[in-house]
Design an enzyme around this catalytic site. Structure first.
Site, short mmCIF file in Angstrom:
data_model
loop_
_atom_site.label_atom_id
_atom_site.label_comp_id
_atom_site.label_asym_id
_atom_site.label_seq_id
_atom_site.Cartn_x
_atom_site.Cartn_y
_atom_site.Cartn_z
N LYS A 37 0.83 -1.21 0.00
CA LYS A 37 0.00 0.00 0.00
C LYS A 37 0.87 1.26 0.00
CE LYS A 37 -3.77 -0.30 2.32
NZ LYS A 37 -3.95 -0.98 3.58
N ARG A 107 -3.16 2.78 8.78
CA ARG A 107 -3.43 1.47 8.17
C ARG A 107 -2.17 0.61 8.12
NH1 ARG A 107 -8.08 2.13 4.52
NH2 ARG A 107 -8.54 4.33 4.42
N GLY A 116 -7.48 -8.08 5.22
CA GLY A 116 -8.30 -8.14 6.43
C GLY A 116 -7.62 -8.77 7.63
N MET A 118 -4.93 -7.61 9.33
CA MET A 118 -4.38 -6.67 10.31
C MET A 118 -5.36 -5.51 10.52
SD MET A 118 -0.33 -6.81 9.56
CE MET A 118 -0.41 -6.65 7.81
N ARG A 374 -3.45 -1.26 -6.90
CA ARG A 374 -2.67 -2.51 -6.76
C ARG A 374 -3.05 -3.40 -7.94
NH1 ARG A 374 -5.99 -4.86 -1.57
NH2 ARG A 374 -8.02 -4.63 -2.51
N HIS A 492 -8.29 -45.60 -9.37
CA HIS A 492 -8.77 -45.94 -10.71
C HIS A 492 -9.68 -44.85 -11.27
CE1 HIS A 492 -11.64 -47.88 -13.49
NE2 HIS A 492 -10.52 -48.41 -13.98
N ARG A 656 3.33 -49.06 -23.07
CA ARG A 656 3.74 -49.85 -21.92
C ARG A 656 3.09 -51.23 -21.98
NH1 ARG A 656 1.87 -47.97 -16.12
NH2 ARG A 656 -0.11 -48.79 -16.86
N GLU A 784 9.73 -46.80 -11.28
CA GLU A 784 8.60 -46.62 -10.36
C GLU A 784 8.74 -47.49 -9.10
OE1 GLU A 784 4.92 -47.64 -12.36
OE2 GLU A 784 5.87 -49.26 -13.46
N SER A 803 11.21 -43.65 -17.89
CA SER A 803 10.03 -42.80 -17.67
C SER A 803 9.63 -42.98 -16.20
CB SER A 803 8.89 -43.22 -18.59
OG SER A 803 7.77 -42.40 -18.33
N GLY A 805 7.49 -43.34 -13.25
CA GLY A 805 6.10 -43.65 -12.89
C GLY A 805 5.91 -43.21 -11.45
N THR A 806 5.64 -41.94 -11.30
CA THR A 806 5.66 -41.37 -9.94
C THR A 806 4.43 -41.73 -9.11
OG1 THR A 806 4.97 -39.35 -11.05
CG2 THR A 806 7.25 -39.47 -10.32
N ASN A 807 3.43 -42.34 -9.74
CA ASN A 807 2.30 -42.81 -8.91
C ASN A 807 2.78 -43.97 -8.04
OD1 ASN A 807 0.75 -41.04 -10.42
ND2 ASN A 807 0.08 -42.61 -11.86
N ASP A 808 3.38 -44.96 -8.69
CA ASP A 808 3.88 -46.09 -7.92
C ASP A 808 5.10 -45.71 -7.10
OD1 ASP A 808 2.24 -48.44 -8.23
OD2 ASP A 808 2.66 -48.27 -10.37
N CYS A 870 5.69 -39.92 -16.41
CA CYS A 870 4.34 -40.20 -16.90
C CYS A 870 3.36 -40.45 -15.78
CB CYS A 870 4.34 -41.35 -17.89
SG CYS A 870 4.87 -42.90 -17.14
N TYR A 890 11.01 -34.56 -20.93
CA TYR A 890 9.60 -34.25 -21.14
C TYR A 890 8.75 -34.64 -19.94
CZ TYR A 890 8.99 -39.25 -21.98
OH TYR A 890 8.95 -40.60 -21.83
C1 PEP Z 1 2.87 -44.65 -12.36
O1 PEP Z 1 2.97 -45.56 -11.55
O2 PEP Z 1 3.22 -43.49 -12.13
C2 PEP Z 1 2.29 -44.91 -13.68
C3 PEP Z 1 2.28 -43.97 -14.61
O3 PEP Z 1 1.73 -46.11 -13.88
P1 PEP Z 1 0.28 -46.53 -13.35
O4 PEP Z 1 -0.36 -45.32 -12.78
O5 PEP Z 1 -0.44 -47.06 -14.52
O6 PEP Z 1 0.62 -47.56 -12.33
MG MG Z 2 2.80 -47.61 -12.24
#
Ligand code: PEP
Ligand code: MG
Length: 934
Positions: A37, A107, A116, A118, A374, A492, A656, A784, A803, A805-808, A870, A890
């Site tokens: 301000k 102020r 809001g 302070m 602002r 799922h 895959r 993964e 690649s 597989g960051t879910n697993d 992925c 990527y």
């Molecule tokens: C993962 O595990 O990140 C992945 C892409 O494979 P899925 O989700 O099919 O297990």
């Molecule tokens: Mg997986």
């Protein structure tokens, strides 16, 4: 001139920065020192805008205050006195002067806005000595006593109670007690509005207020202007450590040592009569982005009246009229001269700041004053339109435009969403995890079959399930949206919905389904199958009934196309998509995907004929039977791959091999099991026993991924044959097919070697069969399993690409089941044990560390090894930034997140350039070498 973003330091020993009358000690670059301000008021004053004069006490004084037992630096008193006399001089008024009294506002102002959180004290300087002078000057005792009662209330609450550390019981605070007094007075007279109170009644009320303050707090309300001022300053500094401010800082991650500045400024009044007004304006429409002045105002009112919603504000001009204010006069018509003056400031400020500004103004007795500017908040469509139009107007460059739109804001453009104007009027009945963005409305259905049936009949339906399984996909596809009681962000339902760009909420614990009664209890509201609900999948909110949706047509959006094209010109990180069908692949390509980063082949087995062959394969009792069943799938698979490779011709397609646990493919309903047994000519009990045997306690850690191909090599052989024959045939048709065969869930290099050998053997056979010498394919793996990450040097000897597989990887690194974590992760996030749900935004400290190790080890063995991600994180902006910093090639995400990833990748590059500028050759013109994107 362009406003400098630099965080300028202050001058040594300078604690107070003056502004007014065309001059200012500070400027907009000094937000750290003067708060947002104070810095912007200084800038406006220097620009020659009519800003009421004042001064800002720096944030350093706040830091000193807390570091020194709540004492000020010695020089502060003197510097405040000097600045105050500067204000008095400009206005020819005196603070505390009985004849010509100056009133002040005090102020807060932190470097980043804390709306809001302070305190503020207005009308400082009204005392028994100055009140008669004010009445004489304004000619309105009513106005002056109204201002006085506001001062007493604010001051008693903020300075005498809160800043003094008093903590009255709930409902016993001084402000509440004063409000009761005023309500009683109004009731006694039968008044419905504050404005009905007369001057005498207000004067009497002020006396009662002061007596009440004495009674509740035990001290007198100060009757000295300077005591009021210092009380106000101290209270604002104290409010930096008030409860609200502390918790807000925690949530927003604002450091405690930043401190707040205090801005003291001459009061101007918009409520002194019908030649007075106050308003809020935006230099462009914040709802649409249109380059048109937009705002609201009220005649004879104080600033807070516009935002408080007690009176319907008037439109600033014709452009800002709506259904509610259509009959109220605009400022443009009522005060045309002042409106034109305001338009002039609007133009000047926007040109100067080169961004949409949110302005506050007050008109006092026919004179216009600017109280605040602002950067204005805006929604997604408006952010995009403004950024693009400002480039076309040559106000900003493309990189600035790209940095102005948050990736989440693009989401608003890609999905239908609940009309935000109407959503505010509805209360959600429950909340879940926001798994698939956008909004959807439809009739509740409780089974996938019914969803498919009603959907076919043209009904819009929302599938509500305890959780979903692959058996539900036909119903999921037929639904507008999906709601599940269980499951996390990579369950799922979430994965499938996101892939289709479908609205989806998972893990909504307040959803209880009663399949016998065909009802569902959602947070206490009992609905029947067929009743209508609406989901906000971006926020996880569930509403009963139908809320209106708004849709935008991406294909027609020229602005978005240009904008994303600019992103592509900036980013270093490639963007691919996760797609399993030619239609999804084509959609993603239209969204700008440069290939497929994950084709989950299991999704191709869900069609009726295929699932039968698949089930037969799983339930077969010997190799011969199994081979026969699996090779029945070959023609289907080959067609699938041809479709998907053609849709992505010229671009890489990572396919895959089969991943999920086998039991997901077999039926569980008695009727379906019986049908299968009959179809296979097998005994029902034997089929049941086999299905039973397939059940696993921890299927996610069980017989899945490459373990399937290792125990049943014929699956790998069939899939490799389908991929490579499809490729050979497409090449024959001059289609540039580029498959990358990916082996899932590898933990040791031996697993990869085993599977790769099968693929290579098949490749040799295919070459022979088609009489070709070369087949363009590579074999790589997913990273993964934590063991794969930490032995990535060994794995890279066999893998031609990685690649993540960051879910697993998240599931196994954190030890959280990706299907059930929804039951406890929200508490983890709430308690800040994890900053975010690690299945949504990468846990960089843990999972990220494994990735970092894998990158280093992998590229140590195989320099330049191609790497991508992925997992679902590939579409999350914060995770994309991490992948960029890590040097991945990527990210791959669902088709609807491709545009978001393109923007997030460009912003990552702007924040941390990869620096791919090579030394120019002697004599050659210096130019950046284009960065490789795959
Ligand atoms: C993962 O595990 O990140 C992945 C892409 O494979 P899925 O989700 O099919 O297990
Ligand atoms: Mg997986």
């Amino acid at each position: 001139m362009k406003v400098k973003e630099s965080r300028k330091p202050g001058r040594a020993g300078k604690l107070v920065y003056f502004f007014g009358s065309g001059k200012a000690d500070g400027d907009a670059g000094m937000k750290n020192l003067l708060g947002g301000k104070g810095a912007n008021l200084a800038e406006m004053a220097s620009l020659g805008l009519p800003v009421p004069p004042g001064f800002t006490i720096t944030t350093e004084v706040c830091t000193h205050f807390y570091a020194n037992g709540r004492r000020y630096p010695a020089a502060l008193k003197e510097q405040v006195a000097a600045a105050l006399s500067g204000v008095e001089k400009i206005l020819s008024l005196g603070f505390g002067d009985p004849k010509n009294p100056l009133l002040l506002s005090v102020r807060s102002g932190a470097r980043s806005s804390m709306p809001g959180m302070m305190e503020t004290v207005l009308n400082v300087g009204l005392t028994s000595a100055t009140i008669p002078g004010m009445i004489a000057k304004t000619g309105s005792a009513r106005f002056v006593y109204d201002a006085y009662r506001r001062l007493i209330m604010m001051y008693a609450d903020v300075v005498m109670e809160k800043a003094a550390g008093l903590e009255p019981a709930e409902g016993q605070g001084v402000r509440m007690q004063l409000e009761h007094l005023m309500e009683d007075l109004k009731k006694g007279h039968g008044y419905t509005s504050d404005t009905q109170l007369t001057a005498e009644e207000l004067e009497d009320l002020c006396d009662r207020f002061k007596a009440k303050v004495r009674e509740v707090i035990g001290t007198e309300f100060p009757d000295d202007a300077r005591a009021q001022l210092w009380g106000g300053i101290g209270a604002v500094f104290q409010s930096w450590n008030g409860k609200r401010a502390i918790s807000y800082r925690k949530i927003e991650g604002i450091p405690d040592n930043w401190g707040t500045a205090v801005t003291v400024q001459a009061m101007v009044f918009g409520n002194m009569g019908d030649d007075c007004a106050t308003g809020v304006a935006f230099t462009r429409n914040p709802g649409t982005g249109e380059n048109a002045f937009y705002g609201e105002w009220l005649v004879n009112a104080q600033g807070e009246d516009v935002v408080a919603g007690i009176r319907t504000p008037n439109a600033l001009n014709e452009h800002a009229t709506n259904d509610q204010n259509r009959n109220l006069p605009t400022l443009e018509k009522t005060m045309p001269g002042l409106y034109m003056e305001l338009v002039g400031y609007r133009n000047k400020l926007e040109k100067h700041y080169r961004d949409m500004q949110d302005l506050e103004f007050t008109i006092q007795s026919g004179r216009l004053f600017m109280l605040q500017t602002r950067v204005g908040k805006r929604n997604g469509p408006a952010a995009l339109r403004m950024a693009v139009e400002m480039v076309r107007e040559r106000l900003i460059d493309k990189a600035t435009a790209v940095s102005r739109v948050r990736p989440g804001q693009l989401d608003e453009l890609l999905h239908p969403m609940i009309d935000p104007v109407h959503e505010r009027d509805f209360k959600p009945i429950a909340k879940g995890l926001p798994a698939g963005p956008g909004g959807a409305t439809g009739r509740i259905v409780l089974t996938a079959d019914r969803a498919a049936e009603w959907g076919k009949a043209g009904e819009k339906v929302v599938l509500v399930r305890q959780e979903t399984s692959p058996e539900d996909v036909h119903g999921m596809h037929a639904s507008e949206a999906i709601l599940t009681a269980k499951g996390g962000m990579t369950s799922h339902a979430a994965l499938v919905a996101r892939g289709w760009g479908k609205c989806c909420i998972v893990g909504a614990g307040a959803v209880h389904i009663n399949l016998t009664q065909r009802t569902v209890d959602i947070g206490g509201t009992v609905l029947r199958e067929g009743d209508v609900i609406t989901l906000n999948g971006s926020k996880g909110l569930i509403y009963a009934g139908a809320l209106p949706l708004v849709v935008s047509d991406l294909e027609q959006n020229r602005d978005l196309k240009d904008f994303l094209h600019w992103c592509d010109g900036i980013r270093a990180l490639g963007v691919r998509t996760n797609a399993d069908t030619p239609a999804d692949a084509a959609q993603a390509r239209r969204f700008g995907a440069a290939g497929i980063g994950l084709c989950r082949t299991e999704h191709m087995f869900f069609g009726e004929e295929r699932i039968r062959a698949m089930r037969e394969m799983i339930l077969s009792e010997n190799l011969l039977e199994r081979e026969q069943a699996i090779f029945n799938l070959l023609p289907f698979q080959k067609e699938d791959f041809k479709g998907i490779l053609s849709a992505m011709a010229g671009l890489p397609v990572t396919i895959r091999l089969l991943d999920p646990p086998l039991h997901e493919f077999v039926p569980h309903e008695e009727r379906l099991v019986r049908e299968l047994a009959v179809g296979m000519g097998k005994n029902l009990e034997a089929v049941k026993a086999r299905i039973e045997k397939l059940q696993e306690l921890n299927p996610m850690l069980g017989h899945r991924g490459c373990r399937l191909g290792i125990t049943y090599p014929e699956i790998t052989r069939m899939q490799a044959t389908a991929i490579l024959e499809a490729t050979a045939e497409l090449l024959g048709d001059k289609v540039d097919a580029r498959p990358e065969i990916m082996i899932p869930l590898v933990g040791t290099v031996q697993e990869l070697t085993d599977q790769k050998a099968i693929v290579l053997a098949v490749a040799a056979e295919v070459k022979k069969k088609y009489g070709i010498r070369k087949l363009p394919f590579t074999v790589g793996t997913m990273i993964e399993v934590p063991r794969a990450a930490i032995t990535a040097d060994e794995i890279a000897a066999e893998a031609e690409f990685f690649s993540f597989g960051t879910n697993d990887l998240t599931q196994m690194c954190c030890g959280f089941s990706r299907d059930d974590a929804g039951s406890f992760l929200p508490s983890y996030v709430e308690k800040k044990i994890y900053a975010d749900d690690p299945f949504i935004s990468l846990d960089t400290a843990g999972v990220g560390k494994l990735m970092q190790i894998a990158v280093q080890l992998g590229r140590g063995t195989r320099p330049g090894l191609k790497m991508g991600i992925c997992g679902e994180h590939g579409g999350d902006p914060a995770s994309i930034r991490f992948c960029h910093d890590l040097g991945l090639d990527y990210v791959s995400c669902s088709p609807f997140r491709v545009p978001i990833a393109r923007l997030a990748a460009a912003q990552a590059e702007l924040a941390n350039p990869r620096g791919a500028v090579r030394k120019p050759k002697a004599g050659a013109k210096k130019k950046a070498v284009p960065k490789k994107r795959r």
